[in-house]
Design a protein around this motif. Structure first.
Motif, PDB file in Angstrom:
ATOM      1  N   ASP A   1       0.880  -1.311  -0.054  1.00 33.07           N
ATOM      2  CA  ASP A   1       0.090   0.215  -0.073  1.00 33.07           C
ATOM      3  C   ASP A   1       0.836   1.170   0.050  1.00 33.07           C
ATOM      4  O   ASP A   1       1.505   1.492   1.102  1.00 33.07           O
TER       5      ASP A   1
ATOM      6  N   LEU B   1      10.535   3.845   0.330  1.00 27.90           N
ATOM      7  CA  LEU B   1      10.424   5.042   1.022  1.00 27.90           C
ATOM      8  C   LEU B   1       9.731   5.956   0.167  1.00 27.90           C
ATOM      9  O   LEU B   1       9.870   6.014  -1.143  1.00 27.90           O
ATOM     10  N   VAL B   2       8.595   6.421   0.549  1.00 25.78           N
ATOM     11  CA  VAL B   2       7.678   7.119  -0.428  1.00 25.78           C
ATOM     12  C   VAL B   2       7.716   8.455  -0.221  1.00 25.78           C
ATOM     13  O   VAL B   2       7.242   8.982   1.098  1.00 25.78           O
ATOM     14  N   CYS B   3       8.214   9.530  -1.034  1.00 25.20           N
ATOM     15  CA  CYS B   3       8.256  11.052  -0.537  1.00 25.20           C
ATOM     16  C   CYS B   3       6.754  11.684  -0.860  1.00 25.20           C
ATOM     17  O   CYS B   3       6.260  11.401  -1.962  1.00 25.20           O
ATOM     18  N   ARG B   4       6.211  12.054   0.274  1.00 24.18           N
ATOM     19  CA  ARG B   4       5.070  12.346  -0.007  1.00 24.18           C
ATOM     20  C   ARG B   4       4.717  13.836  -0.797  1.00 24.18           C
ATOM     21  O   ARG B   4       3.727  14.358  -1.043  1.00 24.18           O
TER      22      ARG B   4
ATOM     23  N   GLU C   1      13.718   2.564  -3.203  1.00 20.40           N
ATOM     24  CA  GLU C   1      13.923   1.319  -2.538  1.00 20.40           C
ATOM     25  C   GLU C   1      14.757   1.363  -1.243  1.00 20.40           C
ATOM     26  O   GLU C   1      15.669   1.988  -1.296  1.00 20.40           O
ATOM     27  N   LEU C   2      14.497   0.505  -0.411  1.00 20.18           N
ATOM     28  CA  LEU C   2      15.267   0.527   0.942  1.00 20.18           C
ATOM     29  C   LEU C   2      15.971  -1.184   1.028  1.00 20.18           C
ATOM     30  O   LEU C   2      15.128  -1.953   0.740  1.00 20.18           O
TER      31      LEU C   2
ATOM     32  N   HIS D   1       5.445  -5.830   3.055  1.00 22.32           N
ATOM     33  CA  HIS D   1       4.376  -4.826   2.657  1.00 22.32           C
ATOM     34  C   HIS D   1       4.924  -3.547   2.850  1.00 22.32           C
ATOM     35  O   HIS D   1       4.271  -2.515   2.488  1.00 22.32           O
TER      36      HIS D   1
ATOM     37  N   ILE E   1       7.143   3.306   3.677  1.00 20.42           N
ATOM     38  CA  ILE E   1       7.135   4.339   4.649  1.00 20.42           C
ATOM     39  C   ILE E   1       6.880   5.738   3.912  1.00 20.42           C
ATOM     40  O   ILE E   1       7.979   6.040   3.062  1.00 20.42           O
ATOM     41  N   SER E   2       6.178   6.442   4.372  1.00 17.20           N
ATOM     42  CA  SER E   2       6.026   7.782   4.032  1.00 17.20           C
ATOM     43  C   SER E   2       6.775   8.784   4.638  1.00 17.20           C
ATOM     44  O   SER E   2       7.281   8.849   5.991  1.00 17.20           O
ATOM     45  N   GLY E   3       7.376   9.822   3.778  1.00 13.98           N
ATOM     46  CA  GLY E   3       8.144  10.967   4.496  1.00 13.98           C
ATOM     47  C   GLY E   3       8.507  11.859   3.361  1.00 13.98           C
ATOM     48  O   GLY E   3       7.782  12.002   2.200  1.00 13.98           O
ATOM     49  N   LYS E   4       9.639  12.599   3.465  1.00 14.58           N
ATOM     50  CA  LYS E   4      10.167  13.413   2.673  1.00 14.58           C
ATOM     51  C   LYS E   4      11.443  13.088   2.151  1.00 14.58           C
ATOM     52  O   LYS E   4      12.636  13.204   3.101  1.00 14.58           O
ATOM     53  N   CYS E   5      11.867  13.189   0.946  1.00 12.09           N
ATOM     54  CA  CYS E   5      13.087  12.912   0.433  1.00 12.09           C
ATOM     55  C   CYS E   5      14.392  13.746   0.382  1.00 12.09           C
ATOM     56  O   CYS E   5      13.944  15.024   0.706  1.00 12.09           O
ATOM     57  N   ALA E   6      15.491  13.507   0.157  1.00 10.18           N
ATOM     58  CA  ALA E   6      16.599  14.345   0.349  1.00 10.18           C
ATOM     59  C   ALA E   6      16.365  15.639  -0.212  1.00 10.18           C
ATOM     60  O   ALA E   6      16.455  16.522  -0.046  1.00 10.18           O
TER      61      ALA E   6
ATOM     62  N   ARG F   1      13.665  17.853   0.775  1.00 14.07           N
ATOM     63  CA  ARG F   1      14.066  18.590   2.119  1.00 14.07           C
ATOM     64  C   ARG F   1      14.818  19.550   2.030  1.00 14.07           C
ATOM     65  O   ARG F   1      14.568  20.672   2.656  1.00 14.07           O
TER      66      ARG F   1
ATOM     67  N   ASP G   1      -3.320   4.262   8.267  1.00 12.76           N
ATOM     68  CA  ASP G   1      -3.905   3.376   7.718  1.00 12.76           C
ATOM     69  C   ASP G   1      -3.791   2.058   8.214  1.00 12.76           C
ATOM     70  O   ASP G   1      -2.609   1.530   8.326  1.00 12.76           O
TER      71      ASP G   1
ATOM     72  N   TYR H   1      19.803   7.544   3.816  1.00 15.90           N
ATOM     73  CA  TYR H   1      18.984   7.759   2.536  1.00 15.90           C
ATOM     74  C   TYR H   1      18.693   9.190   2.404  1.00 15.90           C
ATOM     75  O   TYR H   1      18.068   9.637   1.550  1.00 15.90           O
ATOM     76  N   GLY H   2      18.900  10.233   3.213  1.00  7.64           N
ATOM     77  CA  GLY H   2      18.636  11.448   3.365  1.00  7.64           C
ATOM     78  C   GLY H   2      17.188  11.581   3.333  1.00  7.64           C
ATOM     79  O   GLY H   2      16.519  12.658   2.975  1.00  7.64           O
ATOM     80  N   PHE H   3      16.412  10.656   3.975  1.00  2.83           N
ATOM     81  CA  PHE H   3      15.049  10.362   3.879  1.00  2.83           C
ATOM     82  C   PHE H   3      14.279  10.833   5.155  1.00  2.83           C
ATOM     83  O   PHE H   3      14.654  10.202   6.460  1.00  2.83           O
ATOM     84  N   GLU H   4      13.493  11.794   5.309  1.00  2.00           N
ATOM     85  CA  GLU H   4      13.020  12.154   6.726  1.00  2.00           C
ATOM     86  C   GLU H   4      11.637  11.485   6.733  1.00  2.00           C
ATOM     87  O   GLU H   4      10.459  11.907   6.229  1.00  2.00           O
ATOM     88  N   ALA H   5      11.731  10.309   7.562  1.00  2.03           N
ATOM     89  CA  ALA H   5      10.538   9.598   7.655  1.00  2.03           C
ATOM     90  C   ALA H   5       9.496  10.055   8.358  1.00  2.03           C
ATOM     91  O   ALA H   5       9.722  10.770   9.639  1.00  2.03           O
ATOM     92  N   ASP H   6       8.117  10.065   7.934  1.00  2.14           N
ATOM     93  CA  ASP H   6       7.151  10.474   8.986  1.00  2.14           C
ATOM     94  C   ASP H   6       6.493   9.125   9.586  1.00  2.14           C
ATOM     95  O   ASP H   6       5.625   8.579   9.018  1.00  2.14           O
ATOM     96  N   LEU H   7       6.787   8.743  10.878  1.00  2.64           N
ATOM     97  CA  LEU H   7       6.303   7.787  11.363  1.00  2.64           C
ATOM     98  C   LEU H   7       5.188   8.052  12.049  1.00  2.64           C
ATOM     99  O   LEU H   7       4.658   6.868  12.901  1.00  2.64           O
TER     100      LEU H   7
ATOM    101  N   LEU I   1       2.640   5.391  11.180  1.00  7.17           N
ATOM    102  CA  LEU I   1       3.038   3.933  10.965  1.00  7.17           C
ATOM    103  C   LEU I   1       2.198   2.717  11.783  1.00  7.17           C
ATOM    104  O   LEU I   1       1.805   2.829  12.782  1.00  7.17           O
TER     105      LEU I   1
END
Lengths: 141, 141
Positions: A70, A89-92, A99-100, A124, A127-132, A135, B70, B116-122, B125
DNA sequence: TTAAATGCAAACGCTTTGCAATTGA
DNA sequence: TCAATTGCAAAGCGTTTGCATTTAA
């Protein structure tokens, strides 16, 4: 393709429709939704039918031949299990999907099992967040 | 309730309907869906309306007054942001939902940022898997 | 007074279903 | 042959939308 063998071994028929769905899943670049499979199939074979796509996916899921992921789009995407599983890792902000490495999750998986007795199914995971890059552009959340 | 103040400060009207939605969110035990808010509201105040519930939630989300989670039910559940955020372990066998200590995720969050420079929004989760009790009963996946 | 907010009904997108017709083993 | 599979059309569900009406500031 072992999907075929497995379904056959379980006593299910290998109908043309099922083979087409399996083929579409195998040919898909990344993760593909039920509707996408249907559209693709329908363009080559106009008699195909969305119910059967869903029913085939349901069947394959039952035997762990596909995994569901999802990405927060309001629908689920499928992936052939034997291709291996990925974490994402999905950048919102820009929608980019990275891919992680599985290893990044080993520790978490281990902690959950040890401290919570919980056997996490991370096949499955998205993880949503903000990519480099996003940012850097410090706008919006 | 600071939700009120914030919306007001942003120039939005504090209509009765919005106040009811905010109230329902605050009163909710855990995470509540849009439809659940509507049903609850509707039973007390039959003139309420589902569109406005969605529009209010959309507005609140825009200002980070609520978080979406979700749980894999095919819909999203809301939670007042100021109540703090939780992480969840969802057993796919018995449906049980356990809260997860935030600290269990620190390391992952850190790794994602560093590597990954990724700021995860957990905040959102929910990890699916199998809980301790269901693991004992070794049936089904 | 007037832009913002609402109510309504209709449409949307994805998924599921019942049932009669078809088909593969 | 005959249960398994399919096609179809309809319904289900949660959500979104357009538009005329109402309302809070």
């Amino acid at each position: 393709m072992s999907c075929h063998k497995i379904l056959k071994a379980k006593g299910y028929r290998l109908t043309p429709h099922r083979m087409l769905v399996i083929e579409a899943l195998h040919n898909a670049e990344g993760h593909i939704s039920a509707q996408e499979i249907y559209k693709q199939l329908h363009s080559r074979y106009p008699y195909s039918n969305i119910s059967t796509v869903y029913r085939t996916l349901e069947l394959m899921e039952k035997f762990n031949l596909v995994t569901e992921t999802d990405f927060g789009e309001g629908r689920v995407r499928y992936h052939v299990a034997e291709k291996g599983h990925h974490h994402h890792l999905v950048c919102r902000r820009c929608g980019r999907i990275m891919e992680l490495e599985e290893s990044a999750l080993y520790l978490l998986k281990d902690t959950l099992l040890r401290e919570y007795g919980f056997e996490a199914d991370l096949r499955h995971l998205a993880i949503s967040g903000k990519c480099a890059e996003c940012r850097k552009k410090k706008e919006l959340p």
